[in-house]
Write an enzyme that holds these catalytic residues in place. Structure first.
Site, PDB file in Angstrom:
ATOM      1  N   HIS A 219      28.575   5.423 -18.218  1.00  0.00           N
ATOM      2  CA  HIS A 219      29.235   4.276 -18.844  1.00  0.00           C
ATOM      3  C   HIS A 219      29.906   4.706 -20.152  1.00  0.00           C
ATOM      4  O   HIS A 219      31.062   4.362 -20.410  1.00  0.00           O
ATOM      5  CB  HIS A 219      28.193   3.182 -19.101  1.00  0.00           C
ATOM      6  CG  HIS A 219      28.741   1.958 -19.740  1.00  0.00           C
ATOM      7  ND1 HIS A 219      28.953   0.786 -19.044  1.00  0.00           N
ATOM      8  CD2 HIS A 219      29.122   1.696 -21.015  1.00  0.00           C
ATOM      9  CE1 HIS A 219      29.441  -0.125 -19.866  1.00  0.00           C
ATOM     10  NE2 HIS A 219      29.548   0.402 -21.079  1.00  0.00           N
TER      11      HIS A 219
ATOM     12  N   GLN B  74      34.285   3.160 -29.415  1.00  0.00           N
ATOM     13  CA  GLN B  74      33.952   1.743 -29.547  1.00  0.00           C
ATOM     14  C   GLN B  74      33.863   1.299 -31.006  1.00  0.00           C
ATOM     15  O   GLN B  74      33.904   0.114 -31.294  1.00  0.00           O
ATOM     16  CB  GLN B  74      32.630   1.426 -28.851  1.00  0.00           C
ATOM     17  CG  GLN B  74      32.723   1.477 -27.337  1.00  0.00           C
ATOM     18  CD  GLN B  74      31.381   1.217 -26.713  1.00  0.00           C
ATOM     19  OE1 GLN B  74      30.577   2.122 -26.560  1.00  0.00           O
ATOM     20  NE2 GLN B  74      31.130  -0.036 -26.367  1.00  0.00           N
TER      21      GLN B  74
ATOM     22  N   HIS C 289      34.077   5.113 -21.520  1.00  0.00           N
ATOM     23  CA  HIS C 289      34.718   4.734 -22.790  1.00  0.00           C
ATOM     24  C   HIS C 289      35.509   5.904 -23.371  1.00  0.00           C
ATOM     25  O   HIS C 289      36.638   5.733 -23.828  1.00  0.00           O
ATOM     26  CB  HIS C 289      33.677   4.283 -23.816  1.00  0.00           C
ATOM     27  CG  HIS C 289      33.154   2.911 -23.577  1.00  0.00           C
ATOM     28  ND1 HIS C 289      33.938   1.783 -23.636  1.00  0.00           N
ATOM     29  CD2 HIS C 289      31.900   2.474 -23.275  1.00  0.00           C
ATOM     30  CE1 HIS C 289      33.202   0.719 -23.390  1.00  0.00           C
ATOM     31  NE2 HIS C 289      31.963   1.111 -23.157  1.00  0.00           N
TER      32      HIS C 289
ATOM     33  N   GLY D 214      23.654   2.439 -25.302  1.00  0.00           N
ATOM     34  CA  GLY D 214      24.628   3.505 -25.460  1.00  0.00           C
ATOM     35  C   GLY D 214      25.815   3.035 -26.268  1.00  0.00           C
ATOM     36  O   GLY D 214      26.067   1.833 -26.384  1.00  0.00           O
TER      37      GLY D 214
ATOM     38  N   CYS E 235      28.372  -4.601 -21.438  1.00  0.00           N
ATOM     39  CA  CYS E 235      28.966  -3.692 -22.416  1.00  0.00           C
ATOM     40  C   CYS E 235      29.046  -4.367 -23.777  1.00  0.00           C
ATOM     41  O   CYS E 235      29.419  -5.539 -23.876  1.00  0.00           O
ATOM     42  CB  CYS E 235      30.358  -3.290 -21.948  1.00  0.00           C
ATOM     43  SG  CYS E 235      31.163  -2.127 -23.048  1.00  0.00           S
ATOM     44  N   LEU E 236      28.724  -3.616 -24.822  1.00  0.00           N
ATOM     45  CA  LEU E 236      28.800  -4.140 -26.182  1.00  0.00           C
ATOM     46  C   LEU E 236      30.226  -4.542 -26.542  1.00  0.00           C
ATOM     47  O   LEU E 236      30.440  -5.444 -27.351  1.00  0.00           O
ATOM     48  CB  LEU E 236      28.279  -3.108 -27.180  1.00  0.00           C
ATOM     49  CG  LEU E 236      26.823  -2.676 -27.011  1.00  0.00           C
ATOM     50  CD1 LEU E 236      26.461  -1.610 -28.034  1.00  0.00           C
ATOM     51  CD2 LEU E 236      25.884  -3.847 -27.097  1.00  0.00           C
TER      52      LEU E 236
END
Length: 134
Positions: free
Chosen positions: A99, A15, A103, A10, A57-58
């Site tokens: 999630h 982001q 963000h 995702g 998380c990225l």
């Protein structure tokens, strides 16, 4: 492309520096055909159940946190064509959507962590940054 390259399941527009309420999710395995879900202005309108599971998380490499989230959700939003959509998701898809909505709402995994764990991770990032600058 950014989500798949990471690889991740995702990604929220915020982001990658886009200030729009857009998120993409794809929980299919690499062996399966891609099943990209794009949501514009998503909103959870129903939820049920509760399960704790560790997430990564990225945006926070090497950081993981156990988070309790509903196991089933109903989400309203729009698709890429601007058409209204209603998604009922369970399991990992429900978790991934929640999630990404975190963000969009300005919340990170760090916000779920205790103060000590959060501080240790931030110190680690600062140290890595200083080492790269040398």
């Amino acid at each position: 492309e950014t989500m798949y390259a990471a690889p991740g399941v995702g990604l929220a527009a915020t982001q990658v520096g886009v200030t729009r309420r857009v998120a993409v999710v794809d929980v299919s395995s690499p062996e399966e055909p891609k099943e990209l879900l794009a949501l514009i202005n998503p909103e959870i309108v129903e939820s049920e159940g509760l399960e704790e599971m560790e997430e990564g998380c990225l945006s926070l490499p090497e950081f993981r946190e156990a988070i309790k989230r509903p196991t089933r959700i109903k989400v309203l939003g729009k698709n890429l064509k601007g058409e209204p959509v209603e998604i009922v998701a369970e399991g990992i898809m429900a978790r991934a959507i929640q999630h990404e909505l975190d963000h969009l709402n300005g919340r990170l995994l760090l916000d779920y962590a205790g103060a000590i764990k959060r501080e240790l991770y931030l110190r680690k990032l600062k140290k890595q940054s200083r080492n790269r600058q040398r």
